[in-house]
Design a protein around this motif. Structure first.
Motif, PDB file in Angstrom:
ATOM      1  N   SER A   1      30.322  46.366  11.219  1.00 22.14           N
ATOM      2  CA  SER A   1      31.314  45.486  10.582  1.00 22.14           C
ATOM      3  C   SER A   1      31.859  44.493  11.607  1.00 22.14           C
ATOM      4  O   SER A   1      31.874  43.283  11.376  1.00 22.14           O
TER       5      SER A   1
ATOM      6  N   SER B   1      35.638  44.201   5.732  1.00 27.36           N
ATOM      7  CA  SER B   1      34.567  43.894   4.781  1.00 27.36           C
ATOM      8  C   SER B   1      35.027  42.641   4.031  1.00 27.36           C
ATOM      9  O   SER B   1      36.129  42.144   4.283  1.00 27.36           O
TER      10      SER B   1
ATOM     11  N   ALA C   1      35.007  43.193  -2.628  1.00 26.99           N
ATOM     12  CA  ALA C   1      35.062  44.655  -2.793  1.00 26.99           C
ATOM     13  C   ALA C   1      36.113  45.044  -3.837  1.00 26.99           C
ATOM     14  O   ALA C   1      35.889  45.938  -4.664  1.00 26.99           O
TER      15      ALA C   1
ATOM     16  N   ALA D   1      32.088  51.372  -3.704  1.00 28.50           N
ATOM     17  CA  ALA D   1      31.469  51.099  -2.401  1.00 28.50           C
ATOM     18  C   ALA D   1      32.549  50.578  -1.459  1.00 28.50           C
ATOM     19  O   ALA D   1      33.180  49.555  -1.728  1.00 28.50           O
TER      20      ALA D   1
ATOM     21  N   HIS E   1      32.165  49.932   1.953  1.00 31.09           N
ATOM     22  CA  HIS E   1      31.649  49.094   3.058  1.00 31.09           C
ATOM     23  C   HIS E   1      32.324  49.416   4.390  1.00 31.09           C
ATOM     24  O   HIS E   1      32.658  48.518   5.157  1.00 31.09           O
TER      25      HIS E   1
ATOM     26  N   ASP F   1      35.295  50.206   5.028  1.00 26.50           N
ATOM     27  CA  ASP F   1      36.573  49.496   5.137  1.00 26.50           C
ATOM     28  C   ASP F   1      37.693  50.466   4.748  1.00 26.50           C
ATOM     29  O   ASP F   1      37.796  50.889   3.596  1.00 26.50           O
TER      30      ASP F   1
END
Ligand code: S3P
Length: 443
Positions: free
Chosen positions: A120, A351, A356, A391, A393, A395
């Motif tokens: 990331s 992210s 998101a 999802a 990610h 984060d």
């Protein structure tokens, strides 16, 4: 290994819980403690992965940094300009704050340092700091797009600059001010929109001269005078208002809840979310307001509330930039539409938080619209379905926001990986369950 968690709907949350220390202030306490002459003792430090990486880096740069058995941290600094060349690559993990502030700190030290981070962080923009630091004389060798891994070739002849930040960013401002410490003369950052001022407040507390003036044409000019005598200080880190936001919103959404969150930082440049929630009709009291080592704090009392949708203006974004994920969840339970403006920076956080949140809320049965820099959530006043796997990610704030969503939704919400929560909120699951949450490992 991913760590999926499921969050089920629950009944009234109650209790008083201490959320971990402020992430922004913790990074800065370690950095300034490492630069100050003499001993600094930091209490309430956030012991999340992001901050522990900064602690390890300050050690690698020559400072004494130790955790004591009572949980406080003792630092013995090297003096401004006294840092040493690190023997290995500085791995900042997931932390944009750690990476960008440290890049500033080493830019005016006469040695070369190498930085990397997780997937990331390696995808996040770094030119926003290397560009102004380059003007001060530092050199950079980076991957395509200015991204990590990169090398900072520190300069032994730094020049002071006056720099207007093109994006509202406390990280960019702080990187330049920190580079300005080991630079002759005065280094000035002009910001058109005020961003969190923890660096300025703490620099002053450690003995630096920092001036804040109205800038010509609007905004403020922040000036640090080079070569200050920084002296070791005690630092008391308040609880992080960005972390407190998760139990606070959970208590607002779960009927019958009443919780207390003691000793939360209420620096006005951080409290945009709380102002917004109050405008939405939230019942939040700020009790026992006081000053703690230069930062304002209060005890928060939060009671379940019926929320209504509102417009959140773009000007408020800097004071609540990390809180949009949890605000979007609150908006999903409100009656009416909430429009959030000025969110372009959310696309380059841990992210793409705008995408998101939009995707995750839609999966939970909430009507949302997303543009390049706005998010609109159509609340109906009814409890959203939930019943989705999100999802995250890697984060932390996406994971925590949707676990809160699950606590108040009709059906459970699962997050695909909760590992990242440890970067900013170690103990999140236990703390939320201690209040009455039902968050469990999957499988
Ligand atoms: C931070 C500044 C903000 C924020 C981050 C912490 C800081 O980033 O999102 O979590 O401690 O200075 P930007 O400077 O990119 O806005």
């Amino acid at each position: 290994m991913a760590k999926p968690l499921i969050s089920r709907s629950t009944t009234a949350l109650t209790g008083s819980v201490r959320v971990p220390g402020d992430k922004s202030i913790s990074h800065r306490a370690l950095m300034l403690g490492a630069l100050a002459v003499g001993e600094s003792v930091v209490t309430g430090l956030l012991e999340g992965d992001d901050v522990l990486r900064t602690a390890a880096c300050m050690r690698a740069l020559g400072a004494e940094v130790e955790r004591r058995s009572d949980g406080s941290w003792r630092l013995f600094g090297r003096g401004v300009g006294g840092l040493m060349e690190p023997a290995d690559i500085l791995d900042m993990g997931n932390s944009g704050t750690g990476a960008r502030l440290l890049m500033g700190l080493v830019a005016s030290q006469a040695f070369t340092s190498f930085f990397t981070g997780d997937a990331s962080l390696r995808s996040r923009p770094m030119r926003r700091v290397s560009e102004p630091l380059g003007r001060m004389g530092a050199g950079f060798v980076s991957r395509d797009g200015g991204r990590l891994p990169l090398a900072v070739v520190g300069t032994d002849r730094p020049v002071p600059i006056t720099y207007e930040t093109p994006v509202a960013s406390a990280q960019v401002k702080s990187a330049i001010l920190l580079a300005g410490l080991n630079t002759p003369g005065e280094t000035t950052v002009i910001e058109r929109e005020a961003t969190r001022d923890h660096t300025e407040l703490m620099l002053r507390n450690f003995g630096a001269t920092v001036r804040v003036e109205a800038a010509e044409g609007g905004g403020r000019a922040i000036t640090v005078v080079g070569y200050p005598e920084l002296t070791g200080r005690p630092v008391m880190v308040p609880a992080d208002p960005s972390s407190a936001a998760f139990p606070a919103v959970a208590a607002l959404l779960v009927e019958g809840s009443e919780i207390r969150l003691p000793n939360v930082g209420i620096n006005p440049l951080r409290t945009g979310l709380y102002q917004t929630l109050l405008e939405m009709g939230a019942d939040i009291a700020f009790e026992n307001k006081r000053d703690q080592a230069g930062e304002p704090v209060a005890d928060l009392l939060v009671r379940a509330s019926r929320l209504k949708g509102i417009d959140v203006p773009a000007e408020r974004a800097p004071s609540m930039i990390d809180e949009y994920p949890i605000l979007a969840v609150a908006a999903a339970f409100a009656e009416g539409t909430t429009r959030m403006h000025g969110l372009g920076e959310l696309r380059v956080k841990e992210s793409d938080r705008l995408a998101a949140m939009a995707r995750g809320l839609a999966a939970c049965g909430v009507a949302v619209e997303e543009t390049q820099d706005t998010l609109t959530v159509h609340g109906t006043g009814r409890v959203p379905a939930g019943d989705a796997t999100i999802a995250t990610h890697f984060d932390h704030r996406i994971a925590m926001a949707f676990l809160v969503m699950g606590m108040a939704s009709a059906r459970p919400v699962t997050v695909d990986d909760a590992e990242a929560i440890d970067t900013s909120f170690p103990g999140f699951q236990a703390l939320m369950n201690g209040l009455g949450g039902k968050i469990e490992a999957v499988g």
